[in-house]
Design a protein around this motif. Structure first.
Motif, PDB file in Angstrom:
ATOM      1  N   VAL A   1       0.894  -1.156   0.045  1.00 19.75           N
ATOM      2  CA  VAL A   1      -0.122   0.006   0.058  1.00 19.75           C
ATOM      3  C   VAL A   1       0.979   1.149  -0.024  1.00 19.75           C
ATOM      4  O   VAL A   1       0.479   2.151  -0.728  1.00 19.75           O
ATOM      5  N   ALA A   2       1.874   1.277   0.906  1.00 20.01           N
ATOM      6  CA  ALA A   2       2.726   2.377   0.949  1.00 20.01           C
ATOM      7  C   ALA A   2       4.257   2.253   1.666  1.00 20.01           C
ATOM      8  O   ALA A   2       4.340   0.967   2.245  1.00 20.01           O
TER       9      ALA A   2
ATOM     10  N   ILE B   1      -6.260   5.675   4.160  1.00 18.55           N
ATOM     11  CA  ILE B   1      -6.585   4.641   3.160  1.00 18.55           C
ATOM     12  C   ILE B   1      -8.006   4.500   2.741  1.00 18.55           C
ATOM     13  O   ILE B   1      -8.981   4.246   3.440  1.00 18.55           O
ATOM     14  N   VAL B   2      -8.244   5.046   1.381  1.00 17.55           N
ATOM     15  CA  VAL B   2      -9.469   5.143   0.795  1.00 17.55           C
ATOM     16  C   VAL B   2     -10.045   3.739   0.074  1.00 17.55           C
ATOM     17  O   VAL B   2      -8.937   3.392  -0.905  1.00 17.55           O
ATOM     18  N   ILE B   3     -10.955   2.961   0.309  1.00 20.78           N
ATOM     19  CA  ILE B   3     -11.243   1.491  -0.243  1.00 20.78           C
ATOM     20  C   ILE B   3     -12.367   2.229  -1.477  1.00 20.78           C
ATOM     21  O   ILE B   3     -13.461   2.687  -1.050  1.00 20.78           O
ATOM     22  N   GLU B   4     -11.880   1.474  -2.661  1.00 23.96           N
ATOM     23  CA  GLU B   4     -12.765   1.836  -3.744  1.00 23.96           C
ATOM     24  C   GLU B   4     -13.415   0.526  -3.885  1.00 23.96           C
ATOM     25  O   GLU B   4     -13.075  -0.690  -4.083  1.00 23.96           O
ATOM     26  N   ASP B   5     -14.746   0.420  -4.336  1.00 20.49           N
ATOM     27  CA  ASP B   5     -15.752  -0.344  -4.952  1.00 20.49           C
ATOM     28  C   ASP B   5     -15.305  -1.222  -6.304  1.00 20.49           C
ATOM     29  O   ASP B   5     -15.123  -0.281  -7.195  1.00 20.49           O
TER      30      ASP B   5
ATOM     31  N   ASN C   1       6.037  -3.817   7.607  1.00 22.53           N
ATOM     32  CA  ASN C   1       7.147  -4.250   8.106  1.00 22.53           C
ATOM     33  C   ASN C   1       7.838  -3.546   9.301  1.00 22.53           C
ATOM     34  O   ASN C   1       8.470  -2.517   9.140  1.00 22.53           O
ATOM     35  N   PRO C   2       8.128  -4.262  10.289  1.00 24.03           N
ATOM     36  CA  PRO C   2       8.602  -3.531  11.391  1.00 24.03           C
ATOM     37  C   PRO C   2      10.251  -3.114  11.285  1.00 24.03           C
ATOM     38  O   PRO C   2      10.699  -2.017  11.716  1.00 24.03           O
ATOM     39  N   ALA C   3      10.810  -3.571  10.189  1.00 22.56           N
ATOM     40  CA  ALA C   3      12.435  -3.212   9.967  1.00 22.56           C
ATOM     41  C   ALA C   3      12.228  -2.168   8.691  1.00 22.56           C
ATOM     42  O   ALA C   3      13.120  -1.173   8.668  1.00 22.56           O
ATOM     43  N   THR C   4      11.361  -2.299   7.629  1.00 19.79           N
ATOM     44  CA  THR C   4      11.386  -1.693   6.431  1.00 19.79           C
ATOM     45  C   THR C   4      10.632  -0.717   6.313  1.00 19.79           C
ATOM     46  O   THR C   4      10.684   0.189   5.444  1.00 19.79           O
ATOM     47  N   GLY C   5       9.187  -0.389   7.184  1.00 20.30           N
ATOM     48  CA  GLY C   5       8.204   0.109   7.034  1.00 20.30           C
ATOM     49  C   GLY C   5       7.261   0.248   5.872  1.00 20.30           C
ATOM     50  O   GLY C   5       6.473   1.011   5.756  1.00 20.30           O
ATOM     51  N   GLU C   6       7.330  -0.764   5.223  1.00 20.00           N
ATOM     52  CA  GLU C   6       6.341  -1.157   4.021  1.00 20.00           C
ATOM     53  C   GLU C   6       4.984  -1.593   4.483  1.00 20.00           C
ATOM     54  O   GLU C   6       4.816  -2.568   5.393  1.00 20.00           O
ATOM     55  N   LEU C   7       4.038  -0.980   4.194  1.00 25.14           N
ATOM     56  CA  LEU C   7       2.584  -0.927   4.683  1.00 25.14           C
ATOM     57  C   LEU C   7       1.984  -1.933   3.627  1.00 25.14           C
ATOM     58  O   LEU C   7       2.175  -1.680   2.416  1.00 25.14           O
ATOM     59  N   GLN C   8       1.373  -2.997   4.049  1.00 25.57           N
ATOM     60  CA  GLN C   8       0.948  -4.208   3.371  1.00 25.57           C
ATOM     61  C   GLN C   8      -0.663  -4.548   3.732  1.00 25.57           C
ATOM     62  O   GLN C   8      -0.983  -4.225   4.938  1.00 25.57           O
TER      63      GLN C   8
END
Length: 871
Positions: A243-244, A321-325, A274-281
């Protein structure tokens, strides 16, 4: 050298006893003391046993004796154990023994003193075996950081020092190491190596190394370098989708990469970082069509970054975070299958079901939740129509009984329901192949009960032998139904099927129509049975239809009754000289048979008729026959020896059956038992009236296990004692009616009166009479008890012939006095033979068969269970 005088022990060990010293920690082989061995002139061959340390005080193995050559020896150290002044005894006494070849011996003591030696100091603890690592946090105030542990073997006071002297550390007199400044990890060295030296008063020293490490601490907060705060993603993304990328920096790390720890503070399991890289999933399912996202499609997360997993410096940032239908839901119907019923011959155009009421599309966007119905198919679908809105109706007429009808009771129809907008099911259903949902509709055509059941025959007639076993099948009725599918027909008897003795003597299988008998049929009672059987069908409540038929059962006569003759047992007495052809005592038997003509009887003596002295007349053709003497007795010549005859007479009912039919005709046989005693002529004339008594003895035996017998007898005795007074009154009234009065003249002797009183009294008090005999005066039979002697007149229907036989016997005895001994001999045999005859005559009749003893109700229940097990 001089030798000792007589009486004194010779001295072979020169220089002993003696005292010597040795330094502690001496190595093995160090000489401690030297001595010689002196021999006598007679000891030409030398020393027999070399000098040996035979004992020590205290006991030790630290010393040994070594030869220096010739007769010189020295005491040396062995090194096992190494001598230690501080831990071992300070002196040892060694006993040294020697013997020469002449047998002379000597034993002396060498005392050895251990002397102390100055040793190097020693480190103890971890410093004795390895380099000690010491850790100090930066910005820690000066303090003691380690304690050196050292000791001097001589317990002297030690002096501590460290190098390099320029290091920011110091050591005290007691060995404690102190830091002398507050360290800065970013400015000061990260590690120091110190040489710690410990010295004793004599200058001996030991040195070890200590490694001191400075530990960095966090003193700056990290900060986010990512500027974006709002992100958009479609719904139903697979877990792991990025996501980011959130990034941050820690000022403490300088130019080196920061070791930071990222986390999501809000409790939302749909995302992970991810606690080490900061990647949001994406971590879980995100469904835009479900609550709460259906109403609020925005998700807010709070992301935190720290420079330590715990108790570090941290900073937080909020992102949205905006969720699209997407059109990811196909239309769904619940249920997906429908079962409907319609009667046959229903009117075309009848509405069956509206499918739209059971289907929906849960997509949140209106453009994604529109659907239609199409594709009606299936065998017989031409009888139905479907609108795009989902309304299903009948268009044809279905008649199940029509030969043109395919015979289908349930029509299976399929209908497709699909989205109007272009679907995107793969995001939610990766393996979804079809974009259509299939609805299954099962239309069951309900049959209508239009026709009555019809019996195959208008009426039924069964002919059954009267000896048919109970439970046997005698016939079957059958009915059919024109309805399709055929209804289950149930059979029942609704009228008739009963007699005066039995409510139901016939039973019918409810499912098969099989008719069976529950009780024995009897032609002599009823020759014909007529009852009504009903066939009924009830496919559903309120549609019952039934019809009836008449069933006639003709009972076929069978010769199943045995001839019954009277009397069936009788005892006779005849004189030995009775004339041939005489009807013995006027005796005759009269027979009856319920199912045979009186002329059908045949009479013959089956056993006991030795020398054929007896016969019956007529032998056949009548229901009455008389016993005739057929031939004279001949005892004088020995032709006859038996004085008592037991005749078994058989009476059969096949006299009218031809010889050809006798092999197949069922004949029945009755039995009559006769006991005939032949009375011999007396050889002398007696003045008294001769007579004889027939005594029959019965004995009752009780099993010890039958405890209830003595209990019952005791209870009966108590009741009799209570009624004793009443019985006395009854006894007085019976005396007048039984015995003649004393005032009247009577030829009966006095003992007869006594017998009468005893008989009446014992009759009331004892009911067991196990013997019987004939009174010699009156000729009447009486019963008696063999133990108490109680008597009573026997209530017998004995015909007059027996009395006549007694009179004939008496007259024959008066005319001739011969054969008295023979008569007495025969009378002695009589009790046992009489007992056998009475036993045979009083045997109970054979038990009825299982079919005869079973009640009709029990038989019906048994047949019903058998019918169910067969089904």
């Amino acid at each position: 050298h001089s030798f000792s005088s007589a009486g004194r022990r010779p001295q072979l060990l020169q220089g002993l006893p003696a005292t010597s010293t040795v330094e502690e920690n001496s190595a093995a082989g160090v000489a401690v003391y030297n001595f010689n061995v002196t021999l006598s002139p007679l000891a030409s061959e030398g020393v027999a046993n070399l000098p040996t340390i035979v004992n020590s005080n205290p006991l030790t193995e630290a010393f040994d004796i070594q030869s220096k050559g010739s007769l010189e020896f020295r005491v040396i150290t062995t090194g096992k154990p190494v001598l230690d002044y501080e831990t071992m005894p300070k002196s040892f006494d060694l006993q040294i023994f020697v013997e020469d070849t002449t047998g002379r011996t000597d034993l002396n003591i060498l005392t050895i003193h251990i002397t102390d030696k100055n040793e190097h100091p020693v480190f103890r603890g971890n410093m004795a075996i390895e380099t000690v690592m010491i850790y100090v946090l930066e910005r820690t105030p000066p303090e003691r950081i380690y304690q050196v542990d050292a000791a001097d073997p001589e317990n002297a006071k030690l002096k501590y020092s460290l190098l390099p002297a320029t290091a920011p550390f110091s050591i005290s007199e007691s060995g404690a190491i102190f830091s002398t400044k507050e360290f800065d990890y970013e400015k000061d060295p990260h590690s120091y190596f110190l040489n710690i030296t410990v010295t004793d008063p004599d200058g001996l020293n030991s040195t070890r190394t200590v490694n001191i490490n400075i530990i960095n601490i966090n003193d700056e907060r990290p900060y986010f370098t990512t500027k974006q705060r709002i992100y958009r993603i479609p719904e139903e993304q697979s877990p792991g989708t990025s996501v980011a990328n959130i990034t941050a920096k820690d000022p403490d790390d300088g130019d080196s990469p920061s070791r930071l720890f990222y986390s999501i503070q809000s409790s939302d399991r749909r995302f992970s970082i991810n606690p080490a890289t900061g990647e949001l999933q994406v971590a879980g399912r995100i469904d835009r069509d479900a609550l709460p996202l259906r109403l609020h499609p925005n998700i807010s997360l709070v992301v935190q970054v720290e420079d330590s997993p715990s108790s570090g410096h941290a900073r937080e940032m909020e992102i949205t975070i905006v969720i699209e239908d997407v059109n990811d839901n196909p239309p769904e119907c619940n249920p997906s299958s429908f079962r409907k019923e319609a009667n046959e011959n229903i009117t075309p155009g009848t509405f069956l079901v509206d499918l739209r009421n059971y289907c929906k599309d849960i997509d949140a966007d209106p453009s994604n939740n529109q659907f239609i119905f199409t594709g009606l198919s299936g065998f017989g679908s031409n009888n139905f129509s479907l609108e795009s809105t989902g309304r299903l109706m009948m268009t044809g007429t279905i008649d199940l009984e029509n030969p043109a009808n395919p015979g289908v009771e349930v029509y299976t129809l399929t209908v497709r329901v699909q989205d109007i907008a272009h679907p995107n099911y793969s995001s939610k259903y990766p393996f979804y192949i079809s974009f259509d949902n299939i609805i299954y509709i099962y239309i069951r055509i309900k049959p209508v009960n239009e026709f009555l059941p019809v019996f195959r025959n208008l009426s039924y007639v069964f002919s059954v032998s009267e000896i048919t076993k109970v439970g046997s099948s005698i016939g079957r009725v059958h009915a059919t139904d024109k309805d399709w599918p055929p209804n289950v027909i149930t059979y029942s008897i609704v009228a008739g099927a009963g007699t005066r003795d039995y409510t139901n003597i016939f039973w019918i299988s409810p499912t098969k129509g099989d008719v069976r008998i529950l009780a024995r049929l009897d032609y002599e009672t009823t020759q014909k049975h007529i009852f009504t059987v009903q066939a009924s069908e009830r496919p559903v409540e309120g549609q019952e239809k039934s019809t009836t038929t008449s069933v006639t059962v003709n009972v076929l006569e069978v010769n199943d009754e045995e001839p019954v003759c009277s009397p069936n047992f009788f005892s006779l007495q005849i004189p030995v000289d009775l004339a041939v052809g005489t009807n013995i005592n006027g005796f005759r038997i009269e027979c009856q048979d319920r199912d045979s003509d009186p002329r059908s009887f045949r009479y013959f003596i089956n056993e006991g008729n030795e020398n054929n002295h007896f016969t019956f007349s007529p032998t056949a053709g009548s229901n009455i026959s008389r016993l005739i003497l057929a031939s004279r007795f001949d005892y004088e010549n020995g032709l006859d020896t038996n004085w008592v005859y037991s005749l078994r007479v058989h009476i059969t009912d096949d006299n009218l059956v031809s010889a050809r039919d006798k092999t197949t005709h069922l004949a029945k046989t009755g039995t009559v038992t006769l006991s005939i005693r032949v009375i011999p002529n007396p050889t002398t004339v007696t003045t008294t009236t001769p007579g004889f008594t027939v005594v029959t003895r019965r004995e009752n035996l009780y099993s010890p296990s039958a405890w209830y017998v003595p209990f019952t007898v005791t209870l009966g005795a108590l009741l009799l004692l209570g009624l004793l007074g009443h019985l006395g009154l009854l006894l007085l009234t019976k005396l007048h009616s039984c015995c003649p009065s004393a005032g009247k003249a009577h030829s009966t002797p006095l003992f007869h009166f006594t017998f009468c009183v005893s008989s009446q009294t014992m009759t009331k008090l004892n009911t067991i009479f196990d013997g019987e005999a004939r009174d010699p005066v009156t000729g009447r039979m009486y019963e008696f008890n063999t133990r108490s002697g109680a008597r009573r007149w026997k209530k017998s229907k004995e015909p007059l012939q027996s009395v006549l036989a007694m009179q004939v016997m008496s007259s024959a005895t008066e005319k001739s006095g011969q054969g008295v001994d023979g008569a007495e001999a025969s009378s002695k045999k009589e009790p046992s033979e009489k007992r056998k005859e009475l036993t045979a005559a009083t045997k109970p009749a054979a038990k009825p068969s299982a079919g005869q003893s079973e009640t009709p109700g029990q038989a019906a229940l048994r047949l019903q269970k058998k019918e169910e097990s067969e089904d």
